[in-house]
Design a protein around this motif. Structure first.
Motif, PDB file in Angstrom:
ATOM      1  N   MET A 100     -64.541  19.358  37.123  1.00  0.00           N
ATOM      2  CA  MET A 100     -64.512  18.149  37.944  1.00  0.00           C
ATOM      3  C   MET A 100     -65.829  17.960  38.692  1.00  0.00           C
ATOM      4  SD  MET A 100     -61.616  16.406  37.758  1.00  0.00           S
ATOM      5  CE  MET A 100     -61.450  15.570  39.338  1.00  0.00           C
ATOM      6  N   LEU A 101     -66.357  19.037  39.251  1.00  0.00           N
ATOM      7  CA  LEU A 101     -67.638  18.947  39.952  1.00  0.00           C
ATOM      8  C   LEU A 101     -68.759  18.567  38.991  1.00  0.00           C
ATOM      9  CD1 LEU A 101     -67.375  22.091  42.274  1.00  0.00           C
ATOM     10  CD2 LEU A 101     -67.433  19.700  43.019  1.00  0.00           C
ATOM     11  N   GLY A 102     -68.751  19.169  37.803  1.00  0.00           N
ATOM     12  CA  GLY A 102     -69.789  18.857  36.827  1.00  0.00           C
ATOM     13  C   GLY A 102     -69.752  17.409  36.385  1.00  0.00           C
ATOM     14  N   LEU A 103     -68.552  16.889  36.139  1.00  0.00           N
ATOM     15  CA  LEU A 103     -68.428  15.490  35.729  1.00  0.00           C
ATOM     16  C   LEU A 103     -68.819  14.550  36.865  1.00  0.00           C
ATOM     17  CD1 LEU A 103     -65.073  15.662  33.724  1.00  0.00           C
ATOM     18  CD2 LEU A 103     -67.375  15.356  32.793  1.00  0.00           C
ATOM     19  N   LEU A 104     -68.481  14.935  38.086  1.00  0.00           N
ATOM     20  CA  LEU A 104     -68.850  14.114  39.236  1.00  0.00           C
ATOM     21  C   LEU A 104     -70.364  14.053  39.399  1.00  0.00           C
ATOM     22  CD1 LEU A 104     -67.591  12.539  41.639  1.00  0.00           C
ATOM     23  CD2 LEU A 104     -67.758  14.651  42.969  1.00  0.00           C
ATOM     24  N   LEU A 105     -71.026  15.180  39.161  1.00  0.00           N
ATOM     25  CA  LEU A 105     -72.477  15.234  39.314  1.00  0.00           C
ATOM     26  C   LEU A 105     -73.205  14.511  38.184  1.00  0.00           C
ATOM     27  CD1 LEU A 105     -72.799  18.953  40.429  1.00  0.00           C
ATOM     28  CD2 LEU A 105     -73.538  16.982  41.777  1.00  0.00           C
ATOM     29  N   SER A 106     -72.642  14.549  36.976  1.00  0.00           N
ATOM     30  CA  SER A 106     -73.335  13.963  35.830  1.00  0.00           C
ATOM     31  C   SER A 106     -73.008  12.491  35.629  1.00  0.00           C
ATOM     32  CB  SER A 106     -72.983  14.735  34.553  1.00  0.00           C
ATOM     33  OG  SER A 106     -71.582  14.713  34.322  1.00  0.00           O
TER      34      SER A 106
ATOM     35  N   PRO B 240     -72.023   8.515  37.630  1.00  0.00           N
ATOM     36  CA  PRO B 240     -72.651   7.710  38.682  1.00  0.00           C
ATOM     37  C   PRO B 240     -72.340   8.222  40.077  1.00  0.00           C
ATOM     38  CG  PRO B 240     -70.771   6.551  37.739  1.00  0.00           C
ATOM     39  CD  PRO B 240     -71.007   7.750  36.877  1.00  0.00           C
ATOM     40  N   GLY B 241     -71.162   8.841  40.248  1.00  0.00           N
ATOM     41  CA  GLY B 241     -70.799   9.391  41.545  1.00  0.00           C
ATOM     42  C   GLY B 241     -70.431   8.311  42.544  1.00  0.00           C
ATOM     43  N   PRO B 242     -69.661   8.672  43.562  1.00  0.00           N
ATOM     44  CA  PRO B 242     -69.304   7.696  44.599  1.00  0.00           C
ATOM     45  C   PRO B 242     -70.512   7.337  45.453  1.00  0.00           C
ATOM     46  CG  PRO B 242     -68.523   9.888  45.193  1.00  0.00           C
ATOM     47  CD  PRO B 242     -69.062   9.994  43.799  1.00  0.00           C
ATOM     48  N   ALA B 243     -70.432   6.181  46.096  1.00  0.00           N
ATOM     49  CA  ALA B 243     -71.545   5.732  46.936  1.00  0.00           C
ATOM     50  C   ALA B 243     -71.779   6.683  48.101  1.00  0.00           C
ATOM     51  CB  ALA B 243     -71.269   4.318  47.450  1.00  0.00           C
ATOM     52  N   ARG B 244     -70.707   7.183  48.678  1.00  0.00           N
ATOM     53  CA  ARG B 244     -70.813   8.121  49.798  1.00  0.00           C
ATOM     54  C   ARG B 244     -70.013   9.375  49.482  1.00  0.00           C
ATOM     55  NH1 ARG B 244     -72.672   6.354  54.723  1.00  0.00           N
ATOM     56  NH2 ARG B 244     -73.177   4.138  54.885  1.00  0.00           N
ATOM     57  N   MET B 245     -70.601  10.517  49.770  1.00  0.00           N
ATOM     58  CA  MET B 245     -69.915  11.781  49.564  1.00  0.00           C
ATOM     59  C   MET B 245     -69.942  12.575  50.862  1.00  0.00           C
ATOM     60  SD  MET B 245     -70.967  13.010  45.708  1.00  0.00           S
ATOM     61  CE  MET B 245     -72.741  12.957  46.000  1.00  0.00           C
ATOM     62  N   PRO B 246     -68.889  13.343  51.140  1.00  0.00           N
ATOM     63  CA  PRO B 246     -68.843  14.096  52.405  1.00  0.00           C
ATOM     64  C   PRO B 246     -69.885  15.200  52.491  1.00  0.00           C
ATOM     65  CG  PRO B 246     -67.001  14.696  50.980  1.00  0.00           C
ATOM     66  CD  PRO B 246     -67.661  13.512  50.354  1.00  0.00           C
ATOM     67  N   VAL B 247     -70.397  15.644  51.346  1.00  0.00           N
ATOM     68  CA  VAL B 247     -71.433  16.680  51.330  1.00  0.00           C
ATOM     69  C   VAL B 247     -72.581  16.198  50.457  1.00  0.00           C
ATOM     70  CG1 VAL B 247     -69.819  18.582  51.714  1.00  0.00           C
ATOM     71  CG2 VAL B 247     -70.340  17.866  49.387  1.00  0.00           C
ATOM     72  N   SER B 248     -73.707  16.873  50.576  1.00  0.00           N
ATOM     73  CA  SER B 248     -74.886  16.475  49.815  1.00  0.00           C
ATOM     74  C   SER B 248     -74.740  16.840  48.346  1.00  0.00           C
ATOM     75  CB  SER B 248     -76.130  17.158  50.388  1.00  0.00           C
ATOM     76  OG  SER B 248     -76.063  18.560  50.172  1.00  0.00           O
ATOM     77  N   ARG B 249     -75.548  16.191  47.523  1.00  0.00           N
ATOM     78  CA  ARG B 249     -75.544  16.496  46.094  1.00  0.00           C
ATOM     79  C   ARG B 249     -75.957  17.946  45.854  1.00  0.00           C
ATOM     80  NH1 ARG B 249     -75.701  13.786  41.269  1.00  0.00           N
ATOM     81  NH2 ARG B 249     -76.754  14.890  39.575  1.00  0.00           N
ATOM     82  N   ARG B 250     -76.888  18.430  46.650  1.00  0.00           N
ATOM     83  CA  ARG B 250     -77.335  19.817  46.495  1.00  0.00           C
ATOM     84  C   ARG B 250     -76.183  20.789  46.738  1.00  0.00           C
ATOM     85  NH1 ARG B 250     -82.663  22.395  49.484  1.00  0.00           N
ATOM     86  NH2 ARG B 250     -82.592  24.444  48.467  1.00  0.00           N
ATOM     87  N   THR B 251     -75.346  20.476  47.724  1.00  0.00           N
ATOM     88  CA  THR B 251     -74.184  21.325  47.995  1.00  0.00           C
ATOM     89  C   THR B 251     -73.200  21.280  46.838  1.00  0.00           C
ATOM     90  OG1 THR B 251     -74.406  20.999  50.385  1.00  0.00           O
ATOM     91  CG2 THR B 251     -72.256  21.716  49.569  1.00  0.00           C
ATOM     92  N   LEU B 252     -72.973  20.095  46.286  1.00  0.00           N
ATOM     93  CA  LEU B 252     -72.075  19.972  45.137  1.00  0.00           C
ATOM     94  C   LEU B 252     -72.602  20.766  43.945  1.00  0.00           C
ATOM     95  CD1 LEU B 252     -71.031  16.194  45.175  1.00  0.00           C
ATOM     96  CD2 LEU B 252     -69.642  18.172  45.804  1.00  0.00           C
ATOM     97  N   GLU B 253     -73.910  20.720  43.740  1.00  0.00           N
ATOM     98  CA  GLU B 253     -74.495  21.476  42.633  1.00  0.00           C
ATOM     99  C   GLU B 253     -74.300  22.977  42.836  1.00  0.00           C
ATOM    100  OE1 GLU B 253     -78.509  20.149  42.651  1.00  0.00           O
ATOM    101  OE2 GLU B 253     -78.096  18.344  41.452  1.00  0.00           O
ATOM    102  N   ARG B 254     -74.464  23.425  44.083  1.00  0.00           N
ATOM    103  CA  ARG B 254     -74.250  24.853  44.350  1.00  0.00           C
ATOM    104  C   ARG B 254     -72.792  25.221  44.142  1.00  0.00           C
ATOM    105  NH1 ARG B 254     -75.642  24.939  49.199  1.00  0.00           N
ATOM    106  NH2 ARG B 254     -73.629  25.206  50.235  1.00  0.00           N
ATOM    107  N   TRP B 255     -71.869  24.374  44.581  1.00  0.00           N
ATOM    108  CA  TRP B 255     -70.442  24.630  44.351  1.00  0.00           C
ATOM    109  C   TRP B 255     -70.134  24.678  42.857  1.00  0.00           C
ATOM    110  CZ3 TRP B 255     -67.865  20.763  48.325  1.00  0.00           C
ATOM    111  CH2 TRP B 255     -68.060  21.264  49.615  1.00  0.00           C
ATOM    112  N   HIS B 256     -70.764  23.797  42.109  1.00  0.00           N
ATOM    113  CA  HIS B 256     -70.542  23.773  40.659  1.00  0.00           C
ATOM    114  C   HIS B 256     -70.977  25.094  40.031  1.00  0.00           C
ATOM    115  CE1 HIS B 256     -70.190  22.390  36.600  1.00  0.00           C
ATOM    116  NE2 HIS B 256     -71.490  22.319  36.389  1.00  0.00           N
TER     117      HIS B 256
END
Length: 272
Positions: free
Chosen positions: A99-105, A107-123
């Protein structure tokens, strides 16, 4: 990138850039450290699932016992139950990292509660945890097979447990003839595909991105393995229903990823 060799305006020579450590091994070590809280949470979830499976087997309300009546003693078959628990937590973590990988790859939501860098680290960290959970699932299954084959000599027991678990096509009983190779395929693809990120500078970013797309195949194989071999899915309505419902957001994000990828060149029908 090579350092800029243009001398500054005062005529002094630029200081040569110091050769630093390779970045990727450091990234892997830092990701392993960052994955510790994630792995701890996975262990807690696994323990909770194990307690539930143990209690159900002890009470006689176990789907596993319904299929294999001889397995009505949780004290004897605790390794099998723990293998099941690691399998369920591994599938849950695989769902999360996909789910994280698909979200990152996408368009993604306009606003996210955390930064893209954080999502990448979680992924990355959830991917590492998933690989560990998958291996623990397989290892405990092999250990249970070794314990079960009491009539064989130890060398034969060890080989049988290893071969039935890790050698494709060796397991020859029931639906396991299909389900076990599917699980093996998921494990054997997950490890290299997950770790290729840390050597992407050697194989090229484009090659890594093309190979990384096959991670979704790992997830499909894992779900298929569970549907074919998970006794809880066979007889338990809510586990089966929950498993199918969890695939809906994956399907939606996959569709969005294919039609509106973050990289325009990866759009279906776009330039290759």
């Amino acid at each position: 990138m090579l350092p800029d060799a243009t001398p500054p305006d005062d005529g002094t020579k630029p200081r040569p850039a110091r050769a630093g450590r390779p970045a990727d091994p450091v990234v892997l070590r830092s990701d392993l450290r960052a994955a510790l809280p994630d792995a701890a949470a996975a262990v807690v979830v696994t323990a909770a699932v194990f307690v539930l499976l143990h209690a159900r087997m002890a009470s006689g309300d176990s789907a596993t016992v319904a299929v294999m009546p001889f397995m009505d003693d949780p004290g004897t078959y605790w390794m099998y139950l723990l293998s099941q628990a690691f399998g369920w937590s591994g599938l849950l973590w695989a769902w999360g990292t996909v789910m994280l990988g698909l979200l990152l790859s996408g368009p993604g939501p306009a606003r996210m509660p955390v930064s893209r860098r954080t999502l990448e680290r979680w992924h990355r960290t959830t991917s590492l945890t998933t690989m560990a959970l998958m291996f623990a699932h397989a290892l405990l299954f092999a250990a249970e097979l070794v314990r079960y084959e009491t009539e064989l000599a130890w060398a034969k027991r060890l080989w049988t447990g290893f071969a039935d678990t890790f050698v494709p096509g060796w397991y020859d009983s029931g639906t396991g003839q299909i389900a076990i190779p599917l699980g093996q395929g998921a494990l054997y693809l997950a490890v290299p595909l997950g770790l290729l990120f840390y050597v992407r500078h050697r194989i090229g970013a484009g090659t890594w991105r093309r190979l990384h797309r096959f991670v979704v195949v790992v997830y499909v194989l894992s779900v298929w393995h569970t549907l074919l071999y998970g006794t809880n899915v066979w007889y338990g309505e809510w586990p089966r229903t929950t498993l199918w419902l969890l695939q809906l957001p994956v399907a939606v994000l996959l569709f969005v990823r294919l039609t509106r990828p973050a990289r325009r060149a990866e759009r279906l029908g776009g330039p290759q």
